[in-house]
Design a protein around this motif. Structure first.
Motif, mmCIF file in Angstrom:
data_model
loop_
_atom_site.group_PDB
_atom_site.id
_atom_site.type_symbol
_atom_site.label_atom_id
_atom_site.label_comp_id
_atom_site.label_asym_id
_atom_site.label_seq_id
_atom_site.Cartn_x
_atom_site.Cartn_y
_atom_site.Cartn_z
ATOM 1 N N ALA A 32 4.319 -2.307 2.127
ATOM 2 C CA ALA A 32 3.293 -3.285 2.460
ATOM 3 C C ALA A 32 2.700 -3.802 1.147
ATOM 4 O O ALA A 32 2.631 -3.062 0.163
ATOM 5 N N LEU A 33 2.282 -5.066 1.145
ATOM 6 C CA LEU A 33 1.647 -5.655 -0.042
ATOM 7 C C LEU A 33 0.234 -6.089 0.333
ATOM 8 O O LEU A 33 0.046 -6.814 1.308
ATOM 9 N N LEU A 34 -0.738 -5.650 -0.453
ATOM 10 C CA LEU A 34 -2.134 -5.784 -0.051
ATOM 11 C C LEU A 34 -2.993 -6.230 -1.219
ATOM 12 O O LEU A 34 -2.780 -5.802 -2.356
ATOM 13 N N ASN A 35 -3.978 -7.060 -0.906
ATOM 14 C CA ASN A 35 -4.892 -7.533 -1.942
ATOM 15 C C ASN A 35 -6.274 -6.926 -1.739
ATOM 16 O O ASN A 35 -6.796 -6.909 -0.630
ATOM 17 N N ILE A 36 -6.838 -6.412 -2.802
ATOM 18 C CA ILE A 36 -8.161 -5.783 -2.733
ATOM 19 C C ILE A 36 -9.208 -6.827 -3.089
ATOM 20 O O ILE A 36 -9.080 -7.492 -4.118
ATOM 21 N N LEU A 42 -11.120 0.953 -3.615
ATOM 22 C CA LEU A 42 -10.290 1.352 -2.485
ATOM 23 C C LEU A 42 -10.578 2.813 -2.144
ATOM 24 O O LEU A 42 -10.617 3.667 -3.025
ATOM 25 N N ALA A 43 -10.820 3.097 -0.852
ATOM 26 C CA ALA A 43 -11.008 4.478 -0.381
ATOM 27 C C ALA A 43 -9.819 4.854 0.495
ATOM 28 O O ALA A 43 -9.459 4.094 1.396
ATOM 29 N N ILE A 44 -9.204 5.995 0.208
ATOM 30 C CA ILE A 44 -8.008 6.422 0.940
ATOM 31 C C ILE A 44 -8.196 7.842 1.453
ATOM 32 O O ILE A 44 -8.648 8.723 0.720
ATOM 33 N N SER A 45 -7.849 8.056 2.723
ATOM 34 C CA SER A 45 -7.858 9.416 3.266
ATOM 35 C C SER A 45 -6.620 9.641 4.117
ATOM 36 O O SER A 45 -6.082 8.704 4.709
ATOM 37 N N TRP A 85 -7.065 -0.810 6.584
ATOM 38 C CA TRP A 85 -5.644 -0.707 6.934
ATOM 39 C C TRP A 85 -5.289 0.732 7.334
ATOM 40 O O TRP A 85 -5.908 1.692 6.879
ATOM 41 N N THR A 87 -1.785 3.407 7.886
ATOM 42 C CA THR A 87 -0.363 3.742 7.987
ATOM 43 C C THR A 87 -0.229 4.894 8.970
ATOM 44 O O THR A 87 -1.072 5.789 9.019
ATOM 45 N N ILE A 119 -0.281 -1.301 8.735
ATOM 46 C CA ILE A 119 0.515 -1.969 7.688
ATOM 47 C C ILE A 119 1.852 -1.288 7.440
ATOM 48 O O ILE A 119 2.665 -1.793 6.661
ATOM 49 N N HIS A 135 -7.183 3.345 4.891
ATOM 50 C CA HIS A 135 -7.597 2.662 3.665
ATOM 51 C C HIS A 135 -8.807 1.786 3.978
ATOM 52 O O HIS A 135 -8.804 1.060 4.968
#
Lengths: 325, 325
Positions: A32-36, A42-45, A85, A87, A119, A135
């Motif tokens: 996937a390609l994503l723009n911040i 960015l927070a990821i868990s 987003w 996954t 995504i 995300h």
């Protein structure tokens, strides 16, 4: 990605696409390609749920999808982040189309509610389990970390911790509740906990630390104390209980569940005295009680309990819930 | 996150931290917090590996960690992305410390090699499986998508596809190779495939589309053709084979493995005639052969094969490898 019969699965998850402008390429390429957005961190868990460990094998697939996402959203809430987003890596023993339909319907209901987009992910054959990667964004420098609590800060919780453990006890026939409404309320708190996304966002500039209650208040507040290198005193008289809990559970059991029941996915946070009024205003319109239950202290190590103004010792602590991982 | 004996596991993965400046908060809070460099798009890919499906249950844990990461890195390579961060959700039936030591040593060797950081994940009890989430950057607008191939573009591959399938056949005693060096070369291509990260980066402004070879050339090139809405002709005389393959495998079997063996993790890409010279220069110093094996065509649908200048039909296609998911 999938091929053969497992490409069937992909269809259930590729049928609804939100139109988030930050998604350049979603499902269907190598990545996937994503723009911040500008000035956002960015927070990821990541969370894994395994059948028989984190949920009962015969769980309603709609409840499972709800809870899998809610548990991950709760981690974003605890950082004060906006969801963006998802996954989903889904491992299934067989292709069960009614199960997939119910699971994916429920998942997309929630994704749409939070304006999130799926995504990517993976679908594989194997013992039932899933790993979700969530995300979100939080403005630079404004995330609610565990390490910011300071002596004097108030310790607060959203909602009424312990309800989820009571609901699980009802589901497992360990607790009898004659009122159908109360039984339903408590079981729903277990099956469909509400991630406190709006509270997390409202607390961004007010709270000094935050965590979500997955393992129970004692364990999770302990993470704040460890990360912030301080101790705390809890006033057990201040613990908030739901009406259903007060009507059907004896006070000692209610306290135990509130402190160590787990899976409530309420927020526990600390707030400096200076911000307490502003915090009350900020969360006051969100419809969920927020209760101050104690104070961070430089004078004690670890977690101490008071009841009726006296120090007491609890002869139990830790974990008392379905899964302790 | 983990508690109880499974907190042991976390220790194996929290012992080495790279010092990437884009990581604000890594392991140890509700979410990881990350900053994306200016003018970069985030690339995300997710892969699940299940014991007995994607790898043999008795696989060397060092090989497993290597391959799990390489498979994910290969997805970044296929987009032309720079690797940055990894999340690892690891599900294990028991806490086997020697296994964890070997697995995590191998994982961190690779993470350090690519200057990547493990930013989070989950450790749970259950049947052996893992889900990796890989995150990388690609300059805005320069990702190598599957959808950019145009009629006339050349179709190229890195390395010598088919070696991985030959290596698997050796491991499964379906192929006998007397030369120990050749046997070792082929099995290593299966156990330790090289993600073509540098090739992906070199091709950013030159290739019109790219994919990595996980399911086999026929299947994976098919994804490019479908996404780009065009057909292609392959010249089977141009297929590149390793010396080991040529010495020990009959030509028909070698062709079958090259076209549909899978798990090579080489790149297949298309390049416009105008860029072919620049492409040869850009990849020329990377030490791995790049071979043009065909051309995109507007005149045919799907994939067509030529040998000795004549159209031929292959009476087999698709999948011939360990796992087809």
């Amino acid at each position: 990605m999938a091929c053969g019969e497992f490409s069937l699965i992909a269809r259930y998850f590729d049928r609804v696409r939100s139109s988030r402008l930050d998604v350049d390429t979603g499902i269907g390429d190598d990545c996937a390609l994503l723009n911040i957005p500008d000035k956002q961190t960015l927070a990821i868990s990541t969370d894994t749920l395994v059948s028989g460990i984190h949920f009962l094998p015969d769980i309603d697939p709609a409840d499972l999808a709800y809870k899998a996402l809610a548990v991950n959203l709760s981690d974003l809430a605890a950082m004060g982040a906006d969801p963006a987003w998802l996954t989903l890596a889904l491992t299934l023993p067989t292709v069960d189309e009614p199960w997939l339909q119910a699971f994916s319907d429920s998942l997309f209901d929630q994704l749409n509610y939070y304006d999130m987009q799926l995504i990517g992910g993976d679908t594989t054959r194997g013992p039932l389990s899933m790993t979700l990667g969530i995300h979100g964004f939080v403005p630079v420098g404004r995330a609610l970390k565990r390490s910011g609590a300071k002596p004097g800060d108030w310790i607060c919780v959203t909602g009424t911790p312990g309800d989820s453990a009571a609901g699980l006890a009802i589901l497992q026939d360990r607790l009898k509740v004659k009122s159908a409404d109360d039984a339903r309320y408590l079981t729903q708190r277990h099956l469909r906990p509400t991630p406190r996304i709006l509270h997390g966002q409202a607390l961004r500039d007010l709270a000094s630390s935050a965590i979500d209650l997955s393992d129970g208040l004692i364990s999770d507040l302990g993470h704040i104390l460890k990360a912030s290198r301080c101790g705390a005193r809890l006033d057990l008289n201040a613990m908030p209980y739901s009406d259903a809990m007060q009507r059907h559970v004896d006070p000692e059991q209610a306290l135990r569940w509130a402190l160590s029941g787990g899976e409530d996915y309420e927020l526990c946070f600390t707030v400096p005295e200076l911000n307490r009024g502003a915090m009350d205003v900020a969360v006051g319109h969100l419809g969920i009680p927020v209760t101050c239950i104690g104070q961070i202290s430089a004078e004690v190590e670890g977690l101490h309990f008071q009841r009726d103004g006296k120090n007491i010792t609890l002869d139990w602590k830790g974990y008392d819930h379905f899964d302790s991982l």
